[in-house]
Write a protein that holds these residues in place. Structure first.
Motif, short mmCIF file in Angstrom:
data_model
loop_
_atom_site.label_atom_id
_atom_site.label_comp_id
_atom_site.label_asym_id
_atom_site.label_seq_id
_atom_site.Cartn_x
_atom_site.Cartn_y
_atom_site.Cartn_z
N HIS A 108 0.84 -1.21 0.00
CA HIS A 108 0.00 0.00 0.00
C HIS A 108 0.87 1.25 0.00
N ALA A 109 1.90 1.27 0.87
CA ALA A 109 2.73 2.47 0.99
C ALA A 109 3.60 2.64 -0.26
N ASN B 295 -5.36 -2.21 -1.63
CA ASN B 295 -4.59 -2.22 -2.88
C ASN B 295 -5.38 -2.29 -4.18
N GLY B 296 -6.67 -2.21 -4.11
CA GLY B 296 -7.44 -2.15 -5.36
C GLY B 296 -7.77 -3.51 -5.92
N TYR C 74 -5.99 2.93 -0.90
CA TYR C 74 -5.10 3.63 0.04
C TYR C 74 -4.48 4.86 -0.63
N THR C 75 -4.09 4.71 -1.89
CA THR C 75 -3.43 5.82 -2.59
C THR C 75 -4.42 6.93 -2.92
N ILE C 76 -5.52 6.57 -3.55
CA ILE C 76 -6.43 7.62 -4.03
C ILE C 76 -7.11 8.35 -2.85
N GLN C 77 -7.26 7.63 -1.72
CA GLN C 77 -7.91 8.24 -0.56
C GLN C 77 -6.96 9.16 0.22
N GLU D 83 5.97 5.05 14.80
CA GLU D 83 6.53 3.69 14.72
C GLU D 83 5.40 2.69 14.45
N PHE D 84 4.26 2.89 15.14
CA PHE D 84 3.09 2.03 14.95
C PHE D 84 2.67 2.04 13.48
N GLU D 85 2.60 3.24 12.89
CA GLU D 85 2.14 3.32 11.49
C GLU D 85 3.12 2.64 10.55
N LYS D 86 4.40 2.70 10.91
CA LYS D 86 5.40 2.03 10.05
C LYS D 86 5.22 0.52 10.07
N GLN D 87 4.69 0.01 11.19
CA GLN D 87 4.55 -1.45 11.30
C GLN D 87 3.31 -2.00 10.58
N ILE D 88 2.43 -1.11 10.12
CA ILE D 88 1.22 -1.58 9.44
C ILE D 88 1.63 -2.12 8.08
N THR D 89 1.28 -3.35 7.81
CA THR D 89 1.61 -3.88 6.49
C THR D 89 0.31 -4.06 5.70
N GLY D 90 0.44 -4.05 4.38
CA GLY D 90 -0.76 -4.11 3.55
C GLY D 90 -0.66 -5.24 2.55
#
Ligand code: HEM
Length: 521
Positions: free
Chosen positions: A82-83, A371-372, A400-403, A479-486
């Motif tokens: 996503h990122a 991810n669409g 995730y991107t368009i939003q 740090e929490f947001e960095k750990q989110i995987t998509g």
């Protein structure tokens, strides 16, 4: 196939014959040398074609993604799909190449053309069928149909399960489970910090278990005794990787994905049979959907409806813990509604503007399916948002991107529920809500979205009314947001919170409890 492939392939073949002649006394050396040369020249000819001669050669994107799908596999395994796609769009623009034959678009004008009712693009990744791979009997579910007519027919069956009156019938189940969750949070809070995501997820699985199988999991009560929760999460993760290599998943039944899917389907089959033998005590989802011959529908309910819903409440609590003013405004809204109607029912909750704004903002910043949904350009290609997409190209619009695209959202990465309210217009610029597609769009969009919203509203209102909550000391949101995987779904890292039953909210909670009990009996 590319002209280049043939030219280089044939050159390698000629070389093979020539070296065989030269190395005549040493046939093994000749074989080794020529095979290596053949493979090397064949691969390089494919790479040259994909990088420079392919119809998508002029579309910008990472160089390695042009060469092989393995780029996407590596990004998925790393969990940064996503990122990464959002970063690539920020760097290269609306239209980017993310695979040898794949593009991604972040453009509102493309949404209707790609996912709308009359789209000419083909549905993809809905149970792909491959030559020589028999599809097991009785394995169709709403999500497996690519044919529009078949899909529409099955959709009608599902529609009956999501009418306003059917949704009303699910309220006792939802309220019973949410009450169970809040009691569990109380007992857990006495032991210290609580990983709220874990319990929200257990509650969602229990709800979907109720709806699909007339009760099955009891995760809030007993934990994951059968290991189904873990199996399901692993199956979703492995499935996300093999989405990039579907032929491999289909042709290799020994892969771990197959065994996990089989375990789930066996479980579903047993539950569905059990369900058929019982007299239904309520009109749950299975009342409408169950066909003894299709456990796949029940598995679909669990996969599609549980963690997706959890993630919305989960990320909302992550944001609310950092925005006390938003929590205060929510509590005020609950209080006002209570004063107005004398009670706070699931029906009343559905009309609360600030609660709905908070839920939308969580769905915008962290769409559970980030991810669409892939579609493929038909014969002759398609022109979408002024871009020509060559025949056979796969295209996605990643939510995730368009939003978070600054073209459509002011201050796109900020949690700002007010943007969903009339007061949200800032500096003459309004957000473009067409770029909000967490449930996808068009005839294949999420059929369970109203049920999901109902569950989220009840859970959020209940937990906020009953508890004061804060993040544990030293918790680092970045740090929490960095750990989110998509992967297919976003994942949820641990979110430890300190919960206290509210003294001043006791009144609100007591009345909420009365309402829950009234519904649950
Ligand atoms: C916040 C929670 C949810 C989110 C974000 C979500 C998201 C989505 C998305 C993006 C799709 C489209 C997938 C595609 O195009 O291939 C989808 C489809 C679907 N969802 Fe949901 N979903 C949620 C909750 C639920 C719930 C509670 C159910 C209930 C059972 C459900 C059942 C389904 C089904 C059956 C489909 C397939 C629809 C079709 O093929 O016509 N979802 N969901």
């Amino acid at each position: 196939m590319a002209l280049g492939t043939f030219v280089l392939g044939d050159a390698a073949l000629a070389l093979l014959l020539w070296t065989s002649v030269l190395c005549h006394p040493y046939p093994f050396c000749a074989w080794l040398f020529t095979s290596a040369t053949y493979i090397a020249s064949l691969s390089s000819s494919i790479f040259i074609y994909r990088a420079y001669l392919h119809p998508l050669a002029n579309v910008r994107g990472p160089f390695l993604a042009r060469l092989s799908k393995l780029w996407a596999v590596a990004v998925t395994v790393e969990g940064r799909n996503h990122a990464t796609i959002a970063e690539l769009h920020a760097k290269y623009g609306d239209f980017i190449r993310i695979g040898p034959n794949e593009v991604s678009m972040s453009n509102v004008a493309a949404i209707h053309a790609i996912y709308g009712p009359r789209s000419t693009l083909l549905i993809l990744l809905r149970s792909p069928r491959y030559k020589g791979v028999p599809r097991p009997a009785n394995s169709e579910s709403l999500m497996s149909f690519r044919d529009h007519t078949q899909h529409a027919q099955r959709h009608k069956v599902w529609d009956r399960a999501f009418t306003t009156s059917a949704l009303k019938d699910y309220n006792p189940l939802l309220t019973h489970r949410v009450q169970q969750l809040s009691d569990r949070l109380t007992s857990e809070s006495l032991r210290g910090a609580v990983d709220v995501g874990k319990w929200f997820s257990a509650c969602s699985f229990d709800i979907m278990g109720d709806l699909a199988f007339d009760g099955a999991f009891e995760l809030v009560e007993n934990g994951d005794v059968g290991g189904y929760w873990q199996t399901l999460n692993e199956a979703i993760r492995i499935g996300a990787i093999f989405i990039n290599l579907p032929w491999m998943a289909a042709k290799m039944p020994f892969l771990p994905l197959a065994s996990k899917k089989a375990k789930l389907e066996n479980f579903a089959e047993r539950q569905v049979r059990g369900r058929l033998e019982k007299v239904a005590h309520s009109k749950d989802l299975s009342y409408w959907l169950v066909r003894g011959d299709s456990p796949s529908e029940a598995v679909l309910v669990i996969i599609a409806g549980s963690d997706s819903t959890t993630l919305v409440s989960f990320f909302l609590f992550f944001f609310l813990a950092q925005h006390p003013a938003a929590v205060a405004r929510l509590r005020q809204e609950f209080q006002d509604t209570h004063n107005k109607y004398g009670e706070l029912t699931i029906e009343n909750l559905s009309d609360l503007p600030y609660l709905n704004a908070c839920i939308n903002e969580s769905l915008r910043l962290y769409p559970p399916v980030p991810n669409g949904h892939p579609r493929r350009a038909p014969e002759g290609g398609a022109t979408v948002a002024e871009q020509f997409i060559p025949e056979g190209t796969t295209v996605i619009i990643p939510a995730y991107t368009i939003q978070r695209d600054p073209k459509y959202w002011c201050d796109p990465n900020a949690f700002r529920p007010e943007r969903w309210l009339p007061e949200g217009v800032t500096a003459g610029r309004k957000d473009d809500f067409r770029a909000f597609i967490p449930f996808s769009y068009g005839p294949y969009a999420c059929i369970g979205r109203n049920l999901a919203r109902q569950e989220i509203r009840l859970l959020v209102a209940t937990v906020i009314s009953r508890f004061d909550f804060e993040l544990v000391e030293g918790f680092d949101p970045q740090e929490f947001e960095k750990q989110i995987t998509g992967e297919f779904l976003l994942t949820r890292p641990a979110l430890p919170m300190i919960l206290h039953e509210r003294a001043q909210g006791k009144h609100a909670w007591r009345f909420m409890k009365l309402f829950l009990i009234e519904y649950a009996v």
